[in-house]
Design a protein around this motif. Structure first.
Motif, PDB file in Angstrom:
ATOM      1  N   GLY A  58       0.777  -1.226   0.000  1.00  0.00           N
ATOM      2  CA  GLY A  58       0.000   0.000   0.000  1.00  0.00           C
ATOM      3  C   GLY A  58       0.814   1.284   0.000  1.00  0.00           C
ATOM      4  O   GLY A  58       0.260   2.368  -0.170  1.00  0.00           O
ATOM      5  N   GLN A  59       2.126   1.196   0.179  1.00  0.00           N
ATOM      6  CA  GLN A  59       2.972   2.386   0.134  1.00  0.00           C
ATOM      7  C   GLN A  59       3.551   2.529  -1.271  1.00  0.00           C
ATOM      8  O   GLN A  59       4.074   1.572  -1.831  1.00  0.00           O
ATOM      9  CB  GLN A  59       4.098   2.291   1.151  1.00  0.00           C
ATOM     10  CG  GLN A  59       3.611   2.373   2.587  1.00  0.00           C
ATOM     11  CD  GLN A  59       4.765   2.544   3.558  1.00  0.00           C
ATOM     12  OE1 GLN A  59       5.845   2.015   3.344  1.00  0.00           O
ATOM     13  NE2 GLN A  59       4.526   3.280   4.625  1.00  0.00           N
ATOM     14  N   VAL A  60       3.446   3.749  -1.804  1.00  0.00           N
ATOM     15  CA  VAL A  60       3.901   4.015  -3.168  1.00  0.00           C
ATOM     16  C   VAL A  60       5.140   4.904  -3.142  1.00  0.00           C
ATOM     17  O   VAL A  60       5.173   5.923  -2.462  1.00  0.00           O
ATOM     18  CB  VAL A  60       2.794   4.683  -4.007  1.00  0.00           C
ATOM     19  CG1 VAL A  60       3.301   5.034  -5.406  1.00  0.00           C
ATOM     20  CG2 VAL A  60       1.576   3.783  -4.093  1.00  0.00           C
ATOM     21  N   ASN A  61       6.160   4.496  -3.888  1.00  0.00           N
ATOM     22  CA  ASN A  61       7.364   5.283  -4.090  1.00  0.00           C
ATOM     23  C   ASN A  61       7.307   5.743  -5.547  1.00  0.00           C
ATOM     24  O   ASN A  61       7.662   5.002  -6.470  1.00  0.00           O
ATOM     25  CB  ASN A  61       8.603   4.435  -3.801  1.00  0.00           C
ATOM     26  CG  ASN A  61       9.869   5.240  -3.752  1.00  0.00           C
ATOM     27  OD1 ASN A  61       9.924   6.367  -4.229  1.00  0.00           O
ATOM     28  ND2 ASN A  61      10.909   4.658  -3.188  1.00  0.00           N
ATOM     29  N   LYS A  62       6.822   6.975  -5.741  1.00  0.00           N
ATOM     30  CA  LYS A  62       6.566   7.481  -7.098  1.00  0.00           C
ATOM     31  C   LYS A  62       7.864   7.621  -7.900  1.00  0.00           C
ATOM     32  O   LYS A  62       8.827   8.208  -7.422  1.00  0.00           O
ATOM     33  CB  LYS A  62       5.845   8.828  -7.011  1.00  0.00           C
ATOM     34  CG  LYS A  62       5.467   9.391  -8.370  1.00  0.00           C
ATOM     35  CD  LYS A  62       4.566  10.598  -8.236  1.00  0.00           C
ATOM     36  CE  LYS A  62       4.305  11.321  -9.531  1.00  0.00           C
ATOM     37  NZ  LYS A  62       4.096  10.524 -10.691  1.00  0.00           N
ATOM     38  N   ASP A  63       7.835   7.077  -9.101  1.00  0.00           N
ATOM     39  CA  ASP A  63       8.943   7.201 -10.054  1.00  0.00           C
ATOM     40  C   ASP A  63      10.274   6.703  -9.478  1.00  0.00           C
ATOM     41  O   ASP A  63      11.334   7.260  -9.765  1.00  0.00           O
ATOM     42  CB  ASP A  63       9.089   8.644 -10.540  1.00  0.00           C
ATOM     43  CG  ASP A  63       7.856   9.153 -11.269  1.00  0.00           C
ATOM     44  OD1 ASP A  63       7.084   8.331 -11.788  1.00  0.00           O
ATOM     45  OD2 ASP A  63       7.665  10.380 -11.316  1.00  0.00           O
ATOM     46  N   ALA A  64      10.230   5.647  -8.698  1.00  0.00           N
ATOM     47  CA  ALA A  64      11.436   5.130  -8.035  1.00  0.00           C
ATOM     48  C   ALA A  64      12.326   4.302  -8.952  1.00  0.00           C
ATOM     49  O   ALA A  64      13.457   3.978  -8.602  1.00  0.00           O
ATOM     50  CB  ALA A  64      11.044   4.291  -6.820  1.00  0.00           C
ATOM     51  N   ALA A  65      11.822   3.952 -10.125  1.00  0.00           N
ATOM     52  CA  ALA A  65      12.610   3.160 -11.086  1.00  0.00           C
ATOM     53  C   ALA A  65      12.479   3.801 -12.460  1.00  0.00           C
ATOM     54  O   ALA A  65      11.457   4.380 -12.787  1.00  0.00           O
ATOM     55  CB  ALA A  65      12.103   1.725 -11.119  1.00  0.00           C
TER      56      ALA A  65
ATOM     57  N   PHE B  10      17.272   2.180 -10.251  1.00  0.00           N
ATOM     58  CA  PHE B  10      16.488   2.642  -9.103  1.00  0.00           C
ATOM     59  C   PHE B  10      17.105   3.844  -8.417  1.00  0.00           C
ATOM     60  O   PHE B  10      18.314   4.051  -8.469  1.00  0.00           O
ATOM     61  CB  PHE B  10      16.371   1.505  -8.069  1.00  0.00           C
ATOM     62  CG  PHE B  10      15.678   0.296  -8.586  1.00  0.00           C
ATOM     63  CD1 PHE B  10      14.318   0.169  -8.516  1.00  0.00           C
ATOM     64  CD2 PHE B  10      16.406  -0.749  -9.152  1.00  0.00           C
ATOM     65  CE1 PHE B  10      13.664  -0.951  -9.011  1.00  0.00           C
ATOM     66  CE2 PHE B  10      15.773  -1.874  -9.642  1.00  0.00           C
ATOM     67  CZ  PHE B  10      14.401  -1.979  -9.567  1.00  0.00           C
ATOM     68  N   TRP B  11      16.262   4.576  -7.685  1.00  0.00           N
ATOM     69  CA  TRP B  11      16.666   5.668  -6.825  1.00  0.00           C
ATOM     70  C   TRP B  11      15.565   5.913  -5.817  1.00  0.00           C
ATOM     71  O   TRP B  11      14.757   5.019  -5.572  1.00  0.00           O
ATOM     72  CB  TRP B  11      17.012   6.913  -7.642  1.00  0.00           C
ATOM     73  CG  TRP B  11      15.878   7.562  -8.398  1.00  0.00           C
ATOM     74  CD1 TRP B  11      14.753   6.957  -8.900  1.00  0.00           C
ATOM     75  CD2 TRP B  11      15.771   8.929  -8.742  1.00  0.00           C
ATOM     76  NE1 TRP B  11      13.966   7.869  -9.540  1.00  0.00           N
ATOM     77  CE2 TRP B  11      14.561   9.101  -9.451  1.00  0.00           C
ATOM     78  CE3 TRP B  11      16.554  10.033  -8.527  1.00  0.00           C
ATOM     79  CZ2 TRP B  11      14.135  10.334  -9.947  1.00  0.00           C
ATOM     80  CZ3 TRP B  11      16.124  11.259  -9.018  1.00  0.00           C
ATOM     81  CH2 TRP B  11      14.934  11.401  -9.724  1.00  0.00           C
ATOM     82  N   LYS B  12      15.516   7.091  -5.190  1.00  0.00           N
ATOM     83  CA  LYS B  12      14.463   7.473  -4.247  1.00  0.00           C
ATOM     84  C   LYS B  12      14.300   6.482  -3.089  1.00  0.00           C
ATOM     85  O   LYS B  12      13.196   6.031  -2.788  1.00  0.00           O
ATOM     86  CB  LYS B  12      13.134   7.677  -4.974  1.00  0.00           C
ATOM     87  CG  LYS B  12      13.123   8.870  -5.903  1.00  0.00           C
ATOM     88  CD  LYS B  12      11.730   9.208  -6.364  1.00  0.00           C
ATOM     89  CE  LYS B  12      11.722  10.520  -7.104  1.00  0.00           C
ATOM     90  NZ  LYS B  12      10.370  10.903  -7.492  1.00  0.00           N
ATOM     91  N   GLY B  13      15.417   6.122  -2.481  1.00  0.00           N
ATOM     92  CA  GLY B  13      15.347   5.279  -1.297  1.00  0.00           C
ATOM     93  C   GLY B  13      15.379   3.781  -1.547  1.00  0.00           C
ATOM     94  O   GLY B  13      15.410   3.000  -0.602  1.00  0.00           O
ATOM     95  N   VAL B  14      15.374   3.368  -2.808  1.00  0.00           N
ATOM     96  CA  VAL B  14      15.527   1.940  -3.105  1.00  0.00           C
ATOM     97  C   VAL B  14      16.986   1.598  -2.881  1.00  0.00           C
ATOM     98  O   VAL B  14      17.876   2.235  -3.417  1.00  0.00           O
ATOM     99  CB  VAL B  14      15.104   1.608  -4.557  1.00  0.00           C
ATOM    100  CG1 VAL B  14      15.382   0.146  -4.872  1.00  0.00           C
ATOM    101  CG2 VAL B  14      13.634   1.948  -4.773  1.00  0.00           C
ATOM    102  N   LYS B  15      17.231   0.586  -2.057  1.00  0.00           N
ATOM    103  CA  LYS B  15      18.599   0.179  -1.718  1.00  0.00           C
ATOM    104  C   LYS B  15      19.091  -0.836  -2.736  1.00  0.00           C
ATOM    105  O   LYS B  15      18.444  -1.867  -2.958  1.00  0.00           O
ATOM    106  CB  LYS B  15      18.616  -0.419  -0.316  1.00  0.00           C
ATOM    107  CG  LYS B  15      19.993  -0.765   0.188  1.00  0.00           C
ATOM    108  CD  LYS B  15      19.922  -1.256   1.626  1.00  0.00           C
ATOM    109  CE  LYS B  15      21.306  -1.569   2.137  1.00  0.00           C
ATOM    110  NZ  LYS B  15      21.246  -2.068   3.519  1.00  0.00           N
ATOM    111  N   VAL B  16      20.220  -0.527  -3.362  1.00  0.00           N
ATOM    112  CA  VAL B  16      20.822  -1.457  -4.329  1.00  0.00           C
ATOM    113  C   VAL B  16      22.167  -1.908  -3.758  1.00  0.00           C
ATOM    114  O   VAL B  16      23.034  -1.099  -3.459  1.00  0.00           O
ATOM    115  CB  VAL B  16      21.026  -0.796  -5.713  1.00  0.00           C
ATOM    116  CG1 VAL B  16      21.721  -1.758  -6.671  1.00  0.00           C
ATOM    117  CG2 VAL B  16      19.676  -0.350  -6.285  1.00  0.00           C
ATOM    118  N   GLU B  17      22.290  -3.216  -3.584  1.00  0.00           N
ATOM    119  CA  GLU B  17      23.535  -3.824  -3.082  1.00  0.00           C
ATOM    120  C   GLU B  17      24.089  -4.744  -4.143  1.00  0.00           C
ATOM    121  O   GLU B  17      23.351  -5.497  -4.767  1.00  0.00           O
ATOM    122  CB  GLU B  17      23.249  -4.625  -1.816  1.00  0.00           C
ATOM    123  CG  GLU B  17      22.695  -3.799  -0.682  1.00  0.00           C
ATOM    124  CD  GLU B  17      22.289  -4.674   0.489  1.00  0.00           C
ATOM    125  OE1 GLU B  17      22.985  -4.620   1.508  1.00  0.00           O
ATOM    126  OE2 GLU B  17      21.298  -5.399   0.362  1.00  0.00           O
TER     127      GLU B  17
END
Length: 94
Positions: free
Chosen positions: A60-67, A86-93
Motif C-alpha cells: 500500500g505504500q507508493v514510491n513514485k517514479d522510483a525506477a 532505481f533511486w528514491k530510497g531503493v537500496k541497491v547492493e
C-alpha cells in the motif's frame, strides 16, 4: 549478485546488471513486476535518450517514479536498453 530492495521487499535481483554512471541497471526479466506501476513521467538524457519511469508499490505504500528505464536508447547506451535502475530510497547492493 545485485539486489534492489525497498520496504523489506526484493524488487530486482540479477548477476547481469550493467553499471552506468554509478547506477546498476537490471535486466527487465530480473524485476518482480507485481510491485511496478507504469508512470506518465519521462525525462531526457543527452546521450542515453528518453527515460520512462515506474512507481513502486509495496503493501500500500507508493514510491513514485522510483525506477526508470530506457525503452529505446541512443547508440552509445544500447547496453542498457530496456534495463531498469532505481533511486528514491531503493537500496541497491552488489
Amino acid at each position: 549478485m545485485a539486489k534492489a530492495t525497498w520496504n523489506g521487499v526484493v524488487l530486482a535481483e540479477s548477476n547481469n546488471t550493467v553499471v552506468v554512471e554509478g547506477n546498476h541497471y537490471f535486466p527487465s526479466d530480473a524485476i518482480n513486476k507485481e510491485y511496478f506501476q507504469d508512470s506518465e513521467t519521462h525525462t531526457t538524457c543527452p546521450w542515453k535518450g528518453v527515460a520512462s519511469y515506474y512507481s513502486v508499490e509495496v503493501e500500500g505504500q507508493v514510491n513514485k517514479d522510483a525506477a526508470w528505464f530506457y525503452p529505446s536508447t541512443k547508440e552509445k547506451a544500447k547496453q542498457i536498453e530496456g534495463y531498469v535502475a532505481f533511486w528514491k530510497g531503493v537500496k541497491v547492493e552488489a
